[in-house]
Write a protein that holds these residues in place. Structure first.
Motif, short mmCIF file in Angstrom:
data_model
loop_
_atom_site.label_atom_id
_atom_site.label_comp_id
_atom_site.label_asym_id
_atom_site.label_seq_id
_atom_site.Cartn_x
_atom_site.Cartn_y
_atom_site.Cartn_z
N ASN A 12 2.41 93.09 104.00
CA ASN A 12 2.31 91.68 103.64
C ASN A 12 2.63 91.48 102.15
N GLY B 6 6.30 91.78 101.45
CA GLY B 6 7.15 90.88 102.21
C GLY B 6 7.90 91.52 103.35
N PRO C 166 8.92 85.92 104.52
CA PRO C 166 8.19 85.01 103.63
C PRO C 166 6.82 84.67 104.20
N LYS C 167 5.82 84.64 103.33
CA LYS C 167 4.46 84.35 103.78
C LYS C 167 3.91 83.18 103.01
N GLU D 132 6.48 82.59 99.45
CA GLU D 132 7.16 83.71 98.82
C GLU D 132 8.40 84.10 99.63
#
Length: 416
Positions: free
Chosen positions: A395, A398, A402-403, A416
């Motif tokens: 996580n 990435g 994108p999170k 992100e």
């Protein structure tokens, strides 16, 4: 023929049904007084054979300088055989000053598995919460937070052991595994154990204050459970459930430790609740195996346990609880938006290690139960931690794409 006078038995004698007899000092005082007051010939003074045997053996024990008498021999085959205490000659606590050894044994410094079991739920929640924090928590912060949790687990597990031994000081002498504990054998008095407990609690408070202030309010209720768990063994057949509620509290603490308010973030709250339930189920598993070490002695002294309750279907019960644990662990990952690494390694690994342990453990073998209890901490706990940590790294860098970072429920602040 004259019998041994009942009036001469000193009030400090332990009850016959406990298997404990009279000390050589008490017997000698009784003989002297009886001989002086009786007009009967010396040959008529009779002492029961059991007492003569006990006196001879106790004199032999007294000649050994570094041993403490625990129980004299008994003619009853169901009673616990005699035991003596010898100071440790290996391990960490053997290097401590002699006056510290009993206190190190009281907090189980030589038996760290309990500390690991208390620490691991804290680590689980920290790793799971890292991806929900805003911004995503760095691996270095996760590790430093975990180290602080370990220090707290070490201190509070010791405090819990002290409370447990104070509650059980009249029961422990009658259970083979616990009769050499410091309070049970008289190496630490109650008047010394209580101030020592206060010192432990103040140390735990000092560690707790290193976390964000909201952690204090989340942690305080757990002290009630720490205090009441030993009582549960006297009133319920599922004391391991109460222990699970206590030992699993860390499954909640990782979220506020990383700045996540569970009262305003429903996803984090749901994840923490599932993780807490999963850890409670895990406690039922490993502590049921642990309880099988004492199942015979528990029956004699009236201690209730899940091992006694499910003795007829033990492995089926363990398998069912394992399924609950893994299912709730998967639920915790779902609400925390975990990735495939989490499900494959943390959840899958937990299921595999638990299945292997339940199949292989010999519940009628005390040594085997103790071995699997120790190994379970870093077999199941280690694979869950490893899966969570790798998912956390995925996580953070990435790997899953994108999170979104969410500051409050439904309020997206960055991508992100």
């Amino acid at each position: 023929m004259a019998s041994f006078p009942r009036t001469l038995r000193l009030t400090t004698c332990l009850p016959r049904q406990s298997g404990l007899g009279y000390t050589s000092i008490q017997l000698q005082a009784a003989r002297t007084k009886w001989k002086a007051s009786s007009s009967l010939p010396r040959a008529d003074i009779s002492i029961p054979p059991r007492l003569r045997t006990a006196t001879t053996t106790q004199r032999r024990w007294a000649a050994t300088d570094n041993r403490t008498q625990i129980t004299p021999p008994s003619s009853n085959p169901d009673e616990i055989p005699p035991a003596t205490y010898s100071p440790p000659t290996t391990g960490v606590i053997s290097r401590l000053p002699p006056s510290w050894i009993a206190y190190a044994e009281l907090i189980r410094l030589d038996k760290p598995a309990g500390t690991y079991y208390l620490f691991l739920p804290c680590l689980f929640s920290t790793l799971l919460a890292a991806s929900l924090a805003t911004p995503i928590t760095s691996p270095l912060t996760v590790l430093s937070t975990g180290a602080l949790f370990f220090a707290g687990a070490l201190v509070m597990r010791g405090a819990g052991c002290t409370i447990n031994d104070l509650w059980d000081r009249n029961l422990d002498p009658h259970v083979e595994r616990t009769r050499l504990r410091p309070i049970a054998r008289g190496a630490i008095t109650v008047n010394r154990a209580i101030p020592f407990l206060g010192l432990q609690l103040f140390t735990g408070l000092a560690i707790l204050l290193q976390f964000p202030s909201q952690c204090f309010f989340y942690a305080t209720p757990s002290l009630v459970l720490v205090t009441l768990y030993p009582l549960a063994k006297r009133i319920t057949t599922y004391p391991q459930f109460v222990l699970g509620l206590t030992f699993s509290w860390g499954a909640i603490m990782g979220f506020p430790a990383l700045g996540i308010d569970l009262l305003t973030n429903t996803s984090a709250l749901a994840s923490a609740a599932c993780l807490y339930g999963s850890c409670v189920a895990w406690t039922l598993i490993y502590d049921m195996i642990y309880a099988y070490q004492d199942i015979r002695d528990d029956a004699k002294v009236g201690i209730l346990s899940i091992a006694r309750t499910h003795e007829a279907n033990a492995k089926q019960f363990l398998a069912a609880v394992s399924a609950v644990q893994v299912g709730l662990l998967a639920g915790a990952g779902y609400f925390a938006e975990a990735g495939m690494v989490y499900y494959f390694l943390a959840c899958g690994g937990a299921g595999a290690t638990l299945d292997h342990m339940i199949r292989e453990v010999k519940l009628d073998d005390v040594a085997d139960c103790a071995s699997w209890f120790r190994r379970g901490a870093w077999a199941t706990g280690g694979v869950i931690s490893g899966g969570m940590f790798l998912d956390c790294l995925a996580n953070y860098f990435g790997v899953y794409g994108p999170k979104k970072n969410v500051a409050a429920e439904g309020d997206v602040v960055a991508v992100e």
